[in-house]
Enzyme design. Structure first.
Site, PDB file in Angstrom:
ATOM      1  CG  LEU A  58      -2.191  -0.815   1.150  1.00  8.66           C
ATOM      2  CD1 LEU A  58      -3.003  -0.608   2.417  1.00  8.66           C
ATOM      3  CD2 LEU A  58      -3.021  -0.443  -0.074  1.00  8.66           C
ATOM      4  CB  CYS A  59       3.855   2.319   1.904  1.00  5.62           C
ATOM      5  SG  CYS A  59       4.534   0.684   2.107  1.00  5.62           S
ATOM      6  CB  THR A  60       4.593   0.687  -3.442  1.00  5.31           C
ATOM      7  OG1 THR A  60       5.562   0.012  -2.670  1.00  5.31           O
ATOM      8  CG2 THR A  60       5.113   0.936  -4.844  1.00  5.31           C
TER       9      THR A  60
END
Ligand SMILES: [Zn+2]
Lengths: 177, 448
Positions: free
Chosen positions: B208-210
């Site tokens: 998700l952080c990507t």
């Protein structure tokens, strides 16, 4: 098998209204029956004892920045479990580098590193770990991550403020202690 | 009309009218077989998409007369290039209904009943009415569901051999681009879908952080719009991949995101592909896989040839490769395996039953939790569930299982087999002594 088709199958008494259990439900039953949670985590089943596919986990961190807070997570288990990780959302609005304001959680084992050998217990421990060791390298809340990296003392103050129901920048939080 | 009927069965007759060395065990060639196929074989086709359209046509032309088709989708413009039963004026109509109508118009005498609904909406009895279930699906979840349904009809004899009349054969087709597979699943005889679940590689998921911080591809932009932006804007409203308006919204947001980061390649069909995890379908692959599936269905029903054993893969990416692999059953499969037969008196309480599992030589299972047809009879953990199920311990298992003569329960616990402690889940066939079976012969309930 055409000969068998010609024999009209007799109705089985126990097939009526019976529910079949999928592989996902069976595996989840095993996972849940073997749960071994730390004292700071508790689990509830809003739909009763027979719906294990949807449940909630309450985490009360006993150390670190978030000590004294209560954070609720919802779990939605896919019919394809354990080949797909459960969907996990944080229901409590939180100031955290790895959880955004909508409750999305950046935890590797929930997405890119999920494997069928992992289980519900592993995920709950992973979530608990996010509270004892928030990390600024995988940010979902960009601002919180930058503050944690550059000024850990201010980060601690911001967390306390958010948990007591105040503002951090322009974002308001609800009390969760 | 008689002429056309004769010419239509000409090729079929070559299979049904003459004996051979490679035929099935109970094959009796003759023109009656042709009539029997029409009169007695009821086949359900699951899915009326690219593969489903081909399957309905192929089965109708292979001598089957009684077909049903189930599909919850409506026709979209992008389906028209390969789902050849549909026309432009059909867009928006249920696939199952249009597909059934078109095949009935073209193939004389065939009767196709459409079901425009989700597969989960039908009762178990609906599925039990069919002799063979043919799957033309693109999702693992749906296959897994139908597999569990078909295997739930399977019953075993005391000697752990499957009862032939309870076997619900499935023929499963699947395609992804230029690749495809066709397989024959005879529950209790060949591996079921869960026995070989590892054949399906896990879906690639981006962190998700990507997506939130460092998107690099068009797919990243689409997943950002789908997983993060949607929630931000539609607080609380769930995203529905089958709602074209929702998909359009995600597509537009993905385009904005891509422009912001200078990433090319976001299209509407890619958006659908990424969100629904679909690889573009190729009409010829569907045709080849469907033909293989229809032929296997005919072989199962008529016995005119031994069936495929048991998994055929087709690869048309470079050249043409076809290979059949004989996979083996997982003897301990929780879905299709026989499990361990346990005979009980009707007075045995759940607590006594749990104690017995610890002593049982084939189980040696301690601290067992018990589940029966979706009802958790007893849970060892967590405390909240243990408390809710504790009162069941003093009740007779016979009562808790709804007073049936026999049924399957699953138990999870700590097994001590081979002097090794391991957490495990086992399937048990519980039979109650002295309870009239009400079904066929008495080999399980009263025997042994
Ligand atoms: Zn199996």
């Amino acid at each position: 098998m055409i000969k068998l088709f010609k024999v009209k199958e007799k109705q089985r008494e126990n097939a009526e209204n019976a529910k079949k259990q999928t592989a996902a439900e069976l595996r989840l039953h095993k996972d849940i029956s073997e749960l071994n949670l730390p004292k700071s985590c508790s689990i509830t089943f809003p739909n009763g004892k027979d719906d294990l596919m949807n449940f909630e986990v309450l985490i009360r961190p006993d150390e670190g920045y978030y000590v004294g807070g209560k954070f609720l997570f919802s779990f939605q288990v896919s019919p394809h479990y354990p080949h797909e990780a459960p969907k996990v959302k944080c229901k409590t609005k939180i100031y955290h580098p790895n959880i955004d304001l909508e409750g999305n959680v950046c935890l590797n084992i929930l997405r890119e590193d999920w494997k069928p050998v992992l289980n519900i217990n592993t995920i709950i421990y992973g979530l608990y770990h996010l509270f004892t060791e928030p990390n600024y390298e995988d940010p979902l809340n960009h601002d919180a991550a930058a503050v944690l990296r550059d000024n850990p003392v201010l980060f601690g103050t911001n967390v306390k403020r958010a948990m007591s129901g105040g503002f951090v920048g322009h974002t308001s939080f609800s009390r969760c202690t | 009309m008689a002429d056309s009927a004769t010419s239509r069965s000409r090729d079929l007759d070559k299979l049904l009218l003459r004996p051979g060395n490679l035929v099935g065990p109970s094959f009796e060639p003759g023109p009656e077989l042709r009539d029997d196929l029409r009169d007695y074989a009821r086949v359900l086709v699951v899915g009326a998409g690219g593969l489903g359209c081909e399957l309905l046509k192929d089965l109708a032309l292979s001598g089957f007369k009684n077909l049903d088709v189930i599909d919850m989708d409506r026709i979209e413009v992008t389906n028209l290039n390969r789902q050849f039963l549909f026309r432009l004026e059909d867009v928006g109509k249920p696939k199952a209904e249009v597909a059934a109508k078109r095949v009935m118009e073209r193939v004389n005498g065939v009767n196709i009943v459409p079901h425009f609904c989700r597969i989960e909406d039908k009762e178990l009895d609906f599925y039990n009415d069919f002799n063979i279930i043919v799957l033309g699906l693109d999702s693992i979840e749906a296959r897994s569901y139908i597999n569990a349904v078909a295997c739930s009809f399977l019953e075993y004899n005391v000697d752990d051999t499957p009862r032939e009349e309870t076997i619900k054969p499935m023929v499963d087709g699947g395609t992804e681009g230029f690749k495809g597979h066709a397989r024959v699943i005879l529950p209790g005889i060949t591996p079921c879908f869960e026995c070989t679940i590892w054949l399906f590689p896990p879906q690639v998921k981006f962190p998700l952080c990507t997506l939130a911080e460092t998107p690099r591809t068009a797919a990243h932009c689409i997943e950002y719009a789908h997983l993060i932006k949607w929630d931000e804007v539609h607080s609380g409203k769930a995203f529905d991949p089958d709602d074209p308006e929702h998909m359009q919204w995600v597509y537009k947001e993905a385009v904005k995101r891509a422009e912001l980061f200078g990433i090319p390649g976001v299209t509407y069909s890619l958006t659908q592909g990424v969100v629904k995890n679909i690889i573009p379908a190729i009409a010829s692959t569907n045709a080849i896989i469907s033909a293989a599936c229809a032929l296997e269905t005919l072989k199962i029903a008529s016995g005119c040839s031994k069936t495929l054993s048991n998994y055929l893969t087709y690869n048309g990416v470079e050249g043409l490769h076809i290979k059949a692999t004989e996979f083996v059953r997982n003897k301990d499969c929780l879905v299709c395996g026989p499990g361990v037969l346990i005979e009980l008196d009707t007075a045995v309480t759940l607590r006594k039953f749990i104690d017995m599992l610890e002593e049982h030589p084939r189980l040696l299972l301690s601290k067992a939790s018990v589940t029966h047809r979706g009802k958790n009879l007893y849970m060892q953990a967590p405390p909240v569930l243990e408390e809710m199920t504790r009162s069941n311990l003093s009740l007779p298992l016979f009562d808790l299982m709804g007073k049936v003569s026999r049924d399957v329960v699953h138990v999870a616990g700590l097994s001590s087999m081979d002097n090794k402690k391991a957490s495990s889940m086992r399937k048990l066939r519980v039979a109650f002594k002295g309870v009239p079976d009400g079904v066929t012969d008495m080999d399980m309930a009263g025997g042994a």
